[in-house]
Design an enzyme around this catalytic site. Sequence first.
Site, mmCIF file in Angstrom:
data_model
loop_
_atom_site.group_PDB
_atom_site.id
_atom_site.type_symbol
_atom_site.label_atom_id
_atom_site.label_comp_id
_atom_site.label_asym_id
_atom_site.label_seq_id
_atom_site.Cartn_x
_atom_site.Cartn_y
_atom_site.Cartn_z
ATOM 1 N N HIS A 340 32.633 -6.763 2.912
ATOM 2 C CA HIS A 340 33.600 -6.287 3.900
ATOM 3 C C HIS A 340 33.052 -6.304 5.323
ATOM 4 C CE1 HIS A 340 35.606 -4.610 0.272
ATOM 5 N NE2 HIS A 340 36.700 -4.751 0.985
ATOM 6 N N GLY A 341 31.752 -6.294 5.495
ATOM 7 C CA GLY A 341 31.203 -6.297 6.845
ATOM 8 C C GLY A 341 29.693 -6.125 6.828
#
Length: 524
Positions: A340-341
């Site tokens: 996700h990041g």
Amino acid sequence: MVFSSFVFIVLFLPVTIVGFWLLSTLGHGLSKIWLCLTSLFFYGWWDIEWVPVLLLSVTFNYLIGHAIISRANADRSTGGLLLAGVLTNLGALIYYKYLFSVMQLFGAETLMPMPRGLPLGISFFTFTQMAFLVDVSQGFRERYSPINYLLFVTFFPHLIAGPIVHHRDLMPQFEDDKNYCFQPTEFAVGLVIFSIGLAKKTLIADNVGRVADQILDLGRVSTHIAWVGVLAYSMQLYFDFSGYSDMAIGLARLFGIKFPINFASPYKSLSIIEFWQRWHITLTRFLTSYLYNPIALRLVRRRATAGQATSKRASQTVSGFLELIALPTLITMLIAGIWHGAGLQFVIFGALHGFYISVNHAWRTFGRKTSWRLPQFAKTIASGALVYLCVIIAQIFFRAHSAGDAIAVLSDMFFVHAISERSCWTGLVTCAQSISLPSLPLPEPVVSPLDLLVVAGSMVIAWLAPNTQQIMANYDPVLDLGRRIEGSYIKAQLSSGWAVAFGVILFLGLFSIRDGQPFIYFQF
């Protein structure tokens, strides 16, 4: 151009659909090419600079996949090609998504050229193609034409934020003759599902998102205001992703294509394991098939080589449980968080869910089997509330710009700013204070009764209303629907009365559009 924008609904979509039907009368190949071109136009609308990156990724993976199929059909080893394909895909993902953050961490961002930004949807189209390579290496060896593969990857309803589709689900549908002519029922079902998703996004998600932003972007706030902001964000994320999933499914259905189910009322879950079976279902399927299972299998083989037990009973011992269940779960969810990041907050997000799921498995394995002396409805409410509390705590890290920002919100929620003046509180309180903004006096954003009503109303809908798949259960809305339609008390019919109701929903969704409001998952 987002699904919930006028330029998409009024211009892009009608032109794409009409062009597809007209060209289908001349040949299926032309209509496929048209869909590929319009999908690339849709992608390039965001930033045309990234179109070559997408096309290069598609070309590379098609050639690798074709080579794997050829070698496999000749009974030759495909391991080297698969490894090269997977590593190249991961390398591209790391370069665009993580390299700048890592280099910045060490102060070395000027040592080599950095990407100008993040190609939209790179995580989704990369995972989709990695799954394709693994599948063809394991026996799915039918040859596909370049245009079919290009359409499979770039088909605009799933290109930016999923669902993560498998080629064996989609490609056969692209070859079905009936999908190249106008099907009134399919079109009506697609339009209804799209309308429900649009209303979720514009009527609910964008409005509760406004409440969440004005609170959580402010900094330190009082406890009750912090809870309002966190609850509002939990509803924003829920209806934003639920709305996107519905709209993607509805758009594909306009062309006669069924997508796999991706969202099934996850806040109704009574365990964190069930939550991940309902939230971003296609990502869970990908993580299970291509991460968890291989990791668990490797650990089983390592134990077997060492002469240790690998049976189900072995996993019911503490050491067996930690190695065979908890360890692969934690590794998988850490990778999911990093997917996700690149920030520490996403690592913590993944670690929390890995911990939650491991505890859930431990309770199922080692928990006492005695029944609680509580009515069933009380057990249900307690289980659901515990799951929701765990989920929103992790969501704070999911939203935050940094781990420090997330801890600041948690300190507001749980009175740390109020009690931290007492000398008996050290450790966690000190840590939270050191990376947070100053404590009292805290600013109070204006939260109107209407804002509270919007948040409360969205929570009622999330827990008490049937989901879109349940409402449309009579029309087989998605692939892999299974038992997720059980218990629905509202099932739509394609009748004049329902047409009026859905027309009102579509009108309200259109009326509430605020252009420039992208979906949350577009950032991944």
